[in-house]
Design an enzyme around this catalytic site. Structure first.
Site, PDB file in Angstrom:
ATOM      1  N   ASP A 267       9.478  -1.876  -4.678  1.00 15.14           N
ATOM      2  CA  ASP A 267       8.085  -1.455  -4.628  1.00 15.14           C
ATOM      3  C   ASP A 267       7.632  -1.329  -6.086  1.00 15.14           C
ATOM      4  O   ASP A 267       8.460  -1.285  -7.008  1.00 15.14           O
ATOM      5  CB  ASP A 267       7.902  -0.140  -3.862  1.00 15.14           C
ATOM      6  CG  ASP A 267       6.458   0.048  -3.387  1.00 15.14           C
ATOM      7  OD1 ASP A 267       5.560  -0.615  -3.952  1.00 15.14           O
ATOM      8  OD2 ASP A 267       6.224   0.864  -2.485  1.00 15.14           O
TER       9      ASP A 267
HETATM   10  C1  BGC Z   1       2.752   0.303  -2.344  1.00 19.23           C
HETATM   11  C2  BGC Z   1       3.133  -1.010  -1.712  1.00 19.23           C
HETATM   12  C3  BGC Z   1       2.280  -2.123  -2.274  1.00 19.23           C
HETATM   13  C4  BGC Z   1       2.443  -2.149  -3.785  1.00 19.23           C
HETATM   14  C5  BGC Z   1       1.649  -3.224  -4.465  1.00 19.23           C
HETATM   15  C6  BGC Z   1       2.740   0.221  -3.854  1.00 19.23           C
HETATM   16  O1  BGC Z   1       2.176   1.366  -4.391  1.00 19.23           O
HETATM   17  O2  BGC Z   1       3.653   1.309  -1.928  1.00 19.23           O
HETATM   18  O3  BGC Z   1       3.002  -0.941  -0.324  1.00 19.23           O
HETATM   19  O4  BGC Z   1       2.638  -3.334  -1.692  1.00 19.23           O
HETATM   20  O5  BGC Z   1       2.014  -0.899  -4.301  1.00 19.23           O
HETATM   21  O6  BGC Z   1       0.292  -2.952  -4.386  1.00 19.23           O
END
Ligand code: BGC
Length: 717
Positions: A267
């Protein structure tokens, strides 16, 4: 302008044939007749150490670097589950300010789950996949399949509810649809990202059995049935190790046990340590708050490889997985799908998901559907009647081509003869005058449609924080009571996720749960209100009467939201209806519940023995539409074990089927059950087992409206 990257070898080969020289052969990795694995190995063998490193980390917020000498293009990743997110600047979270990055905004994940229709999951995935290709994307960051453990989790709206079987079925359809478009889905967040509170650090302690039975099945289904090519690690820790570099989750379970062949990405800013990333199963590092060359899997990893402190084989395996996803999505191939954007078909999918996902929770004395020809004046009250939601919620927000709000949808459908008075009623910082105007509007109308609930403000249904309570915000409880006192014919429509309703539920004749219904939401809602669409949505999660009834809230702060950085899942297996049913607690609305404008009769349950290998038994029964209008019913099958050796939930969903029936029409439904439907995870044996015992097969319209039942004895294996 886009630069076309042509591999050097291809250029050479072209040049050679034009110049009449001996043609250089197409390298095996460019040869579509070769197997995927041999193409991967061939390309891998040509890359330098530095090139390999460049493949396993980001070179901007949402891309990885191109390697032009081999025609490896820049890979584009994008959020997220509800459509293709707008582009942001390369190094910031600010919008890139483009005008060509609009997308169809689908209803939120929990609305899709409420359709209980995996075919719609496929259609939604397929439409998003097509739009992703049209926008030049390679990997889409969704679906999100974390289990709804507490009503307070800020991202429940993005996910698919509380039940491992339902989430599995819905996400598999979505992934297959999306990946059919030469896009890789990326199922997330693996695993146990069940709260936003302290999400980046919180350590989860959970029993092995609850992990296996509740929190992992959707991911396993995504891998083994959906064939998902990418998976995103979660921010939180499991048993003291961050999930993006968790040896047990990534190496042992995902890759060794489940045989996942695709790539694991972090993530955004979820990676923490070079050695752990290198050794514990992370294949692609994204979003770390450092310069790209300083990412854990960039220069620091290269240094440890060069000094021999980390083995080269580990790097090759990561690159191999990245390349595999590229070849599987035809990144190098001439015929790669090019997609399409916001077609009429995509809009129709958005509308159908909303139509089938809206849940009718109460309908006394046939208050709904409304008959526009018999009504003169409508009062539409509530800020959500005009508020747009598609862009909100954070990473899953969409820059929608348009968004039909409930007011516009209702006004259009009601027609010119109906007089509509709109009154906001409440606002975040609104005064008493708003309520007074709304009450006056209610008094002047034949019928009131109140459209309230939650929104995507931070602290409500939004990423990065949890709610602190399950109340309706902005004084809505008091407002609804005043409105219904002014006009008893008040229909309540709630957007967002679950809230406490005891203050007014007994007083209102009708209630619809509309979630966040996407850009066609206003049209879909109007169709349901006026009976053009017969509601068929069913709750994908239990609605508790009060927060303190819900399992994660019963055991105090250590069970939620955690103390001293650790949250302990004290309720174990008993999540959602498993808790309410086993402990005999009356919910406000049970899992699987949803009314229709027609009625369905269930009859003639027969349990037909299977071959004992694949199918253990098939439940066959008849459903008849006994009302006057066409409609769809979600027939649900639950299994109850009579004398379990270990604690088992009172019942568990193991099958369902949505059937569409005209008035008077009957249909035989067959739901086959495999051995897995009877199994539980035995911590001691570290494997799935089924007891040689009697089971009850329960068939019904919800988890608490069981219409047919029969016993089944599981033979010894
Ligand atoms: C989120 C993800 C997301 C990523 C990119 C993160 O903060 O938890 O679900 O895909 O950001 O935007």
């Amino acid at each position: 302008m886009k630069t076309l990257l042509i591999p050097a070898v291809v250029v050479l080969s072209l040049c050679a044939s034009v110049c009449g020289l001996r043609a250089v052969e197409t390298p095996p990795y460019m040869d579509v007749s070769q197997s995927l694995e041999s193409r991967v190995e061939d390309l891998l063998s040509r890359l330098t150490l530095e090139e390999k490193i460049s493949i396993i980390h980001a070179d901007s917020k949402f891309t990885t670097a191109a390697i032009s000498r081999f025609g490896i293009p820049r890979r584009w990743l994008d959020d997220g589950p509800h459509g293709v997110r707008e582009d942001i600047g390369p190094d910031t979270w600010q919008s890139a300010g483009r005008t060509d990055d609009f997308s169809t905004a689908m209803p939120s994940g929990i609305c899709l789950a409420a359709t209980w229709n995996p075919e719609l999951g496929f259609s939604e995935g397929e439409a998003i996949g097509q739009e992703a290709r049209a926008r030049g994307k390679d990997i889409m960051l969704g679906p999100g399949v974390n289990i709804l453990r507490t009503p307070l989790c800020g991202r429940n709206f993005e996910y698919l509810g509380e039940d491992p079987f339902l989430t599995s079925q819905m996400c598999v359809g979505y992934i297959r649809g999306e990946q059919s478009q030469d896009i890789s889905s990326c199922v997330k967040h693996f695993a146990l990202n069940n709260q936003e509170f302290e999400r980046g650090t919180i350590n989860v302690e959970v029993s092995e059995r609850a992990l296996r039975e509740i929190y992992l099945p959707a991911f396993k289904a995504a891998v083994q049935s959906g064939g998902v090519w990418s998976l995103m690690g979660a921010y939180n820790q499991l048993r003291g190790q961050h999930c993006c570099e968790n040896d047990y989750l990534l190496n042992k379970i995902l890759k060794d046990e489940w045989g996942f062949k695709g790539l694991v990405m972090s993530d955004w800013d979820g990676a923490h340590d070079t050695r752990e990333c290198a050794l514990n199963g992370l294949d692609l590092e994204m979003g770390t708050e450092k310069k790209y060359d300083d990412f854990y899997l960039a220069q620091p990893y290269l240094d440890l490889l060069k000094s021999g402190e980390l083995p080269p084989g580990g790097l090759d395996e990561k690159v191999r997985r990245n390349l595999r996803v590229m070849f599987a999505t035809h990144v190098f191939d001439a015929g790669r799908k090019t997609g399409s954007i916001n077609t009429a078909a995509h809009e129709a999918v958005a509308r159908r998901v909303a139509e089938e996902g809206i849940v009718l929770l109460k309908n006394e004395s046939h208050t709904l559907p409304l008959d526009a020809t018999k009504l003169k004046t409508f009062a539409i009250i509530g800020e959500n009647a005009t508020r747009l939601h598609a862009h909100g919620g954070d990473s899953s927000g969409i820059k929608a081509f348009y968004e039909i709000n409930p007011l516009d949808g209702i006004v259009k459908r009601a027609g010119e003869k109906v007089n509509v008075i709109y009154s906001e009623g409440y606002q975040k910082n609104g005064g008493a005058d708003l309520a007074e105007r709304a009450i006056a509007a209610a008094k002047a109308a034949d019928v009131v449609i109140y459209i309230g609930g939650l929104n995507h403000d931070k602290g409500l249904d939004c990423e990065g924080a949890d709610r602190t309570n399950m109340n309706l915000p902005y004084g809505q409880d008091a407002l609804i009571q005043k409105i219904v006192a002014a006009n008893p014919k008040t229909i309540v429509v709630l957007e967002g996720t679950m809230v406490e309703m005891d203050a007014w539920l007994g007083k209102v004749p009708a209630l619809l749960q509309a979630w966040y219904p996407g850009m066609e939401g206003g049209n879909a809602l109007a169709k349901v209100l006026f009976g053009d669409v017969n509601p068929s949505g069913k709750l994908p999660a239990t609605f508790p009467k009060k927060l303190s009834d819900s399992p994660a809230s019963v055991f105090g702060a250590y069970a939620y939201p955690g103390t001293n950085g650790t949250v302990t899942y004290a309720e174990g297996l008993l999540v959602g209806y498993r808790w309410f049913d086993t402990k005999n607690i009356e919910p406000q609305f049970p899992f699987g519940f949803g009314l229709s404008y027609t009625t369905f009769k269930y009859s003639y349950l027969k349990l037909i023995p299977g071959d004992g290998m694949n199918e253990i038994v098939t439940a066959q029964f008849e459903i008849e539409n006994t009302g006057k209008v066409a409609g769809a019913e979600v027939a649900q099958l639950y299994v109850h074990q009579k004398n379990p050796a270990l604690l088992r939930p009172e019942k568990e969903l193991k099958g369902f089927q949505k059937v569409f029936l005209k008035p008077g029409e009957k249909q035989m439904v067959s739901i086959p059950l495999k051995q897995a439907a009877f199994e539980y995870y035995d911590d001691g044996k570290k494997s799935w087992v089924a007891d040689n015992d009697s089971f009850e097969i329960l068939i019904g319209s919800s988890s608490r409206d069981l219409r047919l039942r029969d016993n089944f004895k599981l033979a010894e294996k």
